[in-house]
Write a protein that holds these residues in place. Structure first.
Motif, PDB file in Angstrom:
ATOM      1  N   SER A   3       8.946   3.256   0.486  1.00 15.12           N
ATOM      2  CA  SER A   3       8.582   4.096   1.410  1.00 15.12           C
ATOM      3  C   SER A   3       7.062   4.081   1.498  1.00 15.12           C
ATOM      4  O   SER A   3       6.464   4.251   2.899  1.00 15.12           O
ATOM      5  N   ILE A   4       6.600   3.627   0.488  1.00 13.94           N
ATOM      6  CA  ILE A   4       4.922   3.652   0.423  1.00 13.94           C
ATOM      7  C   ILE A   4       4.589   2.134   0.570  1.00 13.94           C
ATOM      8  O   ILE A   4       3.587   1.858   1.604  1.00 13.94           O
ATOM      9  N   ASP A   5       5.086   1.151  -0.070  1.00 12.37           N
ATOM     10  CA  ASP A   5       4.704  -0.202  -0.042  1.00 12.37           C
ATOM     11  C   ASP A   5       5.351  -0.860   1.135  1.00 12.37           C
ATOM     12  O   ASP A   5       4.491  -1.778   1.534  1.00 12.37           O
ATOM     13  N   GLN A   6       6.376  -0.654   1.591  1.00 16.16           N
ATOM     14  CA  GLN A   6       6.733  -1.110   2.799  1.00 16.16           C
ATOM     15  C   GLN A   6       7.234  -0.112   4.045  1.00 16.16           C
ATOM     16  O   GLN A   6       8.199   0.136   4.499  1.00 16.16           O
ATOM     17  N   ARG A   7       6.107   0.728   4.039  1.00 16.92           N
ATOM     18  CA  ARG A   7       5.963   1.845   5.042  1.00 16.92           C
ATOM     19  C   ARG A   7       6.666   1.511   6.370  1.00 16.92           C
ATOM     20  O   ARG A   7       7.538   2.384   6.669  1.00 16.92           O
ATOM     21  N   ASP A   8       6.395   0.583   6.976  1.00 16.63           N
ATOM     22  CA  ASP A   8       6.915   0.487   8.235  1.00 16.63           C
ATOM     23  C   ASP A   8       8.302   0.115   8.252  1.00 16.63           C
ATOM     24  O   ASP A   8       9.225   0.781   9.293  1.00 16.63           O
ATOM     25  N   ALA A   9       8.770  -0.831   7.519  1.00 19.73           N
ATOM     26  CA  ALA A   9      10.282  -1.042   7.343  1.00 19.73           C
ATOM     27  C   ALA A   9      11.146  -0.202   6.886  1.00 19.73           C
ATOM     28  O   ALA A   9      11.926   0.227   7.561  1.00 19.73           O
ATOM     29  N   PHE A  10      10.301   0.989   6.256  1.00 20.56           N
ATOM     30  CA  PHE A  10      11.154   1.731   5.520  1.00 20.56           C
ATOM     31  C   PHE A  10      11.396   2.920   6.858  1.00 20.56           C
ATOM     32  O   PHE A  10      12.492   3.387   7.111  1.00 20.56           O
ATOM     33  N   TRP A  11      10.602   3.250   7.482  1.00 24.00           N
ATOM     34  CA  TRP A  11      10.708   4.209   8.719  1.00 24.00           C
ATOM     35  C   TRP A  11      11.274   3.596   9.608  1.00 24.00           C
ATOM     36  O   TRP A  11      12.070   4.627  10.445  1.00 24.00           O
ATOM     37  N   SER A  12      11.293   2.427   9.986  1.00 23.54           N
ATOM     38  CA  SER A  12      11.817   1.838  11.092  1.00 23.54           C
ATOM     39  C   SER A  12      13.459   2.025  10.894  1.00 23.54           C
ATOM     40  O   SER A  12      14.358   2.369  11.705  1.00 23.54           O
ATOM     41  N   GLU A  13      13.671   1.932   9.613  1.00 23.75           N
ATOM     42  CA  GLU A  13      15.327   2.110   9.136  1.00 23.75           C
ATOM     43  C   GLU A  13      15.707   3.578   9.344  1.00 23.75           C
ATOM     44  O   GLU A  13      16.721   3.800   9.853  1.00 23.75           O
ATOM     45  N   GLN A  14      14.741   4.332   8.889  1.00 22.81           N
ATOM     46  CA  GLN A  14      15.132   5.891   9.024  1.00 22.81           C
ATOM     47  C   GLN A  14      15.175   6.218  10.498  1.00 22.81           C
ATOM     48  O   GLN A  14      16.250   7.085  10.845  1.00 22.81           O
ATOM     49  N   ALA A  15      14.494   5.496  11.546  1.00 24.22           N
ATOM     50  CA  ALA A  15      14.286   5.740  12.797  1.00 24.22           C
ATOM     51  C   ALA A  15      15.885   5.525  13.576  1.00 24.22           C
ATOM     52  O   ALA A  15      16.169   6.265  14.688  1.00 24.22           O
ATOM     53  N   LYS A  16      16.589   4.984  12.817  1.00 22.79           N
ATOM     54  CA  LYS A  16      18.060   4.725  13.249  1.00 22.79           C
ATOM     55  C   LYS A  16      18.793   5.834  13.308  1.00 22.79           C
ATOM     56  O   LYS A  16      19.856   5.884  13.884  1.00 22.79           O
TER      57      LYS A  16
END
Ligand code: PRX
Length: 636
Positions: free
Chosen positions: A11-24
């Protein structure tokens, strides 16, 4: 089961990928183009270009699969009323409410202040605002006219929603009357007041041309459907006022897309709520816990939410367990104070009902002491999860994240940083990171994750100066909480670094209470501190200097004066801020430059050492505080 440490790092190191996944986890009307725009630190814009709607996510999207499932169960032990709304019923009610708001000219971006007791219509009003893109600001019903007026002047609402009255412990509380008073005090009053008449206050006076009856307007819009207004992700969903160091409450401004994603993710990972399950959060919709985990969180997750109007011990201390048992509640959320109140009651109340449906009990809002945690853990046989957060963040900063990994919990600790929160503990003076078990100020390295405040309503400068300017060497968000972290990585919260008091999980500002007390015409000066209280965590204590000493010259007169001061606080701020004790002194301890030494006063009131007092102007002032406290303790 996964590994939480890994999940967190992602969630910290790959922030954008992490939140992009949560946004689903939520429905988007239009997909976002960019996960985060952080071009103007510390302002963060999440899910740029995406269009969504909180009400659509909480209500409409469930119609396909769960229209007949219960969405909201309203239980009032004050009026004896109980009512259940399916997702379809909720959809209908919210559409009606939205149509009524539109009929009064409320449109996207307009503010609506909701000053309501815990009734289903309060939830309809919030969702209806979200549906049409109006910005709601719910004000806790316990706040008095003056506090309400301050919020009216800051938010400048087009319309207010209220009820004739609420009830607490069997006593009627006139809401509409307070709204009239607040509008009288306000410099910028709303054009309309929409009233849900419960038949509790037959004497309610109406103002011609301004006051509207919700029931009649609802009847005119029974079959209305109102299309959700799609908002760009960063557009505001609501304002929620909270206390801080100054006398003026801050309007925490929340976005739309980031908040929806943050709540959906927290419902899944932290609160483990599944569609079709039941959540019972015993807060009030006027607080952030109510916004996130009575209204938006559980509904976005497709759960049934319980809206309870009443006390935890009335008609008897088994009422919550009765609700859990009858509604097969899976997830419960309350405050440590409520549990401490129940702990004082005979044990048999907890054994009266079958509470085996309950998987986990979440506690937040104030420190959870170990004996209370142990007691409720043994009594319920459910997971006890202490989670730490703030009005500003909207969802947990610290918590176990049981859906990812069932990490062991330590009583007294809200476990670890929640995913997305990059935390540090900084030394107050040097701004350097402290070591294991060393006390530091808990800060968040920005960008703040989705769901956190985007700014202070109408005051970007205050957002920066309040939250981001405590440390010179680094741009960080300060929580204003002291904390330590142990060798296993568990955090422990030790209390506020500023002058905020936490009474029964309710956040109050010392300056606000001092200003309220000063409204009494015989008060020259006053210092307010929070002192340890066995049940409520903290209690408000005031030390006041009077203008006319003859009015406090005998114990009887002083008692009368104390009552008057308490009544002034009730009237100005609300009974929740009423001091438990007002001491009268002739001098307050200050530094030579005139700064009140609240921390020293608090130390004396709690029987602790005062620490370094080299800057104290007149030692006699502290002696007076000591004597007053000693006399009070002896008389207790
Ligand atoms: O001091 C912390 C305390 O409550 C403050 C935030 O209060 P409020 O804005 O009302 O938000 C409450 C949301 C749950 C914090 O700065 N606090 C909150 N949770 C905890 C806590 N203190 C210790 N342990 C907690 N779990």
């Amino acid at each position: 089961m996964g590994n939480y440490a890994e999940f967190y790092r992602g969630s910290i190191d790959q922030r954008d990928a992490f939140w992009s996944e949560q946004a689903k986890l939520i429905d988007w009307h239009q997909p976002f183009e960019q996960v985060l725009d952080y071009s103007k630190p510390p302002f963060a814009k999440w899910f740029v270009g995406g269009q969504t709607n909180l009400c659509y996510n909480a209500v409409d999207r469930h119609l396909k699969e769960r229209a007949e499932q219960k969405a909201l169960v309203y239980i009032s032990t004050e009026t004896g009323q109980e009512k259940t709304y399916s997702f379809r019923d909720l959809y209908d009610e919210v559409n009606r409410f939205a149509a009524v708001l539109q009929s009064q000219g409320v449109a996207k971006g307009d503010r609506v202040i909701i000053y309501m007791p815990m009734i289903a219509e309060a939830v309809f009003a919030m969702l209806a605002c979200a549906r049409i893109g109006a910005i709601h600001s719910v004000v806790f019903g316990g706040f008095a006219a003056h506090s309400l007026a301050t919020r009216i002047d800051d938010a400048t609402p087009k319309l207010m929603v209220t009820a004739d009255a609420g009830m607490r412990g069997g006593k009627t509380i006139p809401y509409k009357h307070l709204v009239d008073e607040a509008i009288r005090l306000s410099a910028n009053p709303p054009e309309k007041v929409l009233i849900c008449h419960r038949g509790l206050d037959p004497d309610m006076a109406l103002v011609e041309g301004r006051d509207l009856d919700y029931a009649s307007l609802r009847a005119e819009h029974l079959n209305a459907t109102v299309e959700p207004v799609w908002l760009e992700s960063s557009e505001p969903s609501y304002i929620l006022y909270t206390s801080g160091t100054t006398g003026k409450p801050k309007g925490v401004q929340r976005d739309t897309g980031g908040y929806a994603v943050a709540l959906a993710a927290s419902m899944k990972h932290i609160y483990t709520g599944k569609p079709g399950e039941v959540m019972f959060t015993s807060s009030d919709i006027g607080w952030v816990v109510g916004h996130s985990y009575i209204v938006y969180g559980p509904l976005i997750a497709g759960m049934t939410t319980i809206v309870y109007e009443g006390l935890p011990i009335r008609p008897n201390p088994a009422i919550w367990w009765k609700i859990v048992s009858e509604n097969k509640v899976n997830i419960m959320f309350t405050s440590p104070t409520a549990i401490r109140v129940l702990k004082k009651q005979p044990a048999e109340y907890l054994k009266k009902y079958d509470v085996s449906s309950l998987r986990s009990l979440y506690l937040a809002g104030e420190p959870l002491d170990e004996p209370t945690a142990r007691w409720i853990s043994d009594a319920l046989g459910a997971n006890i999860i202490d989670n730490y957060w703030q009005t500003e963040t909207g969802w947990p900063i610290l918590s176990a994240v049981p859906e990812i990994e069932d990490t062991p919990r330590k009583f007294g600790s809200p476990s670890f940083a929640a995913y997305g929160f990059n935390l540090k503990l900084l030394h107050e003076g040097t701004g350097k990171e402290v070591g294991t078990d060393e006390k530091g100020v808990l800060v968040i390295v920005p960008p703040l994750p989705p769901g956190c405040l985007s700014t202070v309503w109408g005051d970007d400068a205050r957002f920066l100066s309040t939250y981001f300017s405590s440390f010179e060497n680094e741009l960080v968000y300060t929580t204003f909480d002291w904390a330590t972290q142990d060798a296993d990585g568990y955090y422990f919260i030790l209390g506020r670094t500023d002058d905020v008091i936490n009474v029964a999980g309710h956040r109050l500002g010392t300056r606000e209470i001092e200003e309220a007390i000063s409204a009494h015409n015989n008060i020259a000066e006053v210092a307010v501190v929070g002192v340890h209280d066995e049940i409520k965590g903290q209690a408000v204590m005031a030390f006041a200097v009077v203008k006319d000493p003859s009015r406090t010259s005998t114990p009887e007169e002083a008692a009368l004066m104390e009552k008057e001061v308490m009544a002034t606080v009730d009237r100005e701020l609300g009974a929740i801020a009423r001091p438990a004790k007002v001491h009268f002194v002739t001098l307050l301890p200050k530094t030579r430059s005139g700064k009140l030494l609240r921390r020293s006063i608090q130390a004396i009131a709690e029987g602790r050492e005062t620490g370094d007092l080299t800057t104290l102007d007149d030692p006699g002032a502290l002696e007076q505080i000591k004597n007053a406290v000693a006399k009070w303790k002896a008389g207790k």
